[in-house]
Design a protein around this motif. Structure first.
Motif, short mmCIF file in Angstrom:
data_model
loop_
_atom_site.label_atom_id
_atom_site.label_comp_id
_atom_site.label_asym_id
_atom_site.label_seq_id
_atom_site.Cartn_x
_atom_site.Cartn_y
_atom_site.Cartn_z
N SER A 11 0.83 -1.21 0.00
CA SER A 11 0.00 0.00 0.00
C SER A 11 0.86 1.25 0.00
O SER A 11 0.62 2.20 -0.75
CB SER A 11 -0.92 0.01 1.23
OG SER A 11 -1.79 -1.10 1.20
N TYR A 46 -6.70 0.08 -2.08
CA TYR A 46 -5.41 -0.61 -2.16
C TYR A 46 -4.35 0.18 -1.39
O TYR A 46 -3.52 -0.39 -0.68
CB TYR A 46 -4.94 -0.77 -3.61
CG TYR A 46 -5.88 -1.54 -4.51
CD1 TYR A 46 -6.71 -2.55 -4.02
CD2 TYR A 46 -5.95 -1.26 -5.86
CE1 TYR A 46 -7.56 -3.25 -4.85
CE2 TYR A 46 -6.79 -1.96 -6.71
CZ TYR A 46 -7.61 -2.95 -6.19
OH TYR A 46 -8.45 -3.64 -7.03
N GLU A 47 -4.39 1.50 -1.52
CA GLU A 47 -3.38 2.35 -0.86
C GLU A 47 -3.59 2.46 0.64
O GLU A 47 -2.63 2.74 1.36
CB GLU A 47 -3.39 3.75 -1.48
CG GLU A 47 -2.82 3.78 -2.88
CD GLU A 47 -2.75 5.18 -3.45
OE1 GLU A 47 -3.16 6.16 -2.79
OE2 GLU A 47 -2.26 5.31 -4.59
N GLY A 49 -4.77 -0.06 2.43
CA GLY A 49 -4.64 -1.40 2.98
C GLY A 49 -5.95 -2.08 3.28
O GLY A 49 -5.97 -3.15 3.91
N GLN A 52 -6.44 -5.85 -1.02
CA GLN A 52 -5.22 -6.17 -1.76
C GLN A 52 -5.64 -6.55 -3.17
O GLN A 52 -6.48 -7.44 -3.35
CB GLN A 52 -4.49 -7.35 -1.09
CG GLN A 52 -3.22 -7.78 -1.75
CD GLN A 52 -2.04 -6.88 -1.40
OE1 GLN A 52 -2.09 -6.13 -0.46
NE2 GLN A 52 -0.98 -6.99 -2.16
#
Length: 94
Positions: A11, A46-47, A49, A52
């Protein structure tokens, strides 16, 4: 005092690479083939967390950013830098 949970390395590296390339979350998602209506939200997750991405999406985002996939998993900042350096040297030799 509230402790923040550390972001997964993937991330953190994804955000660093995206910002270094000057892309918005939405632009990265769209260029990687995500639906334009969910691209920003998915890349944000995604960044942060929350989720995934699967391997295929990881590969497409790495290609859009021009970064080798192993960079996103390098736990050590020096190793991440060396991976990028190695890629740029290999590119110049071709």
């Amino acid at each position: 005092m509230t402790s923040k949970k550390a972001l997964p390395i993937y991330s953190r590296r994804l955000r660093e690479a995206r910002e270094a390339c000057g892309l918005s979350q939405r632009a990265l998602g769209i260029e990687a083939g995500l639906d334009e209506f969910v691209a920003s939200t998915r890349v944000n997750r995604y960044e942060t967390g929350v989720h995934q991405p699967d391997l295929q999406i990881q590969q497409r985002m790495a290609a859009v950013l021009g970064y080798p996939l192993p960079y996103f998993y390098a736990e050590d900042d020096e190793l991440a830098r060396l991976i990028l350096e190695f890629k740029s040297r290999a590119k110049r030799k071709v």
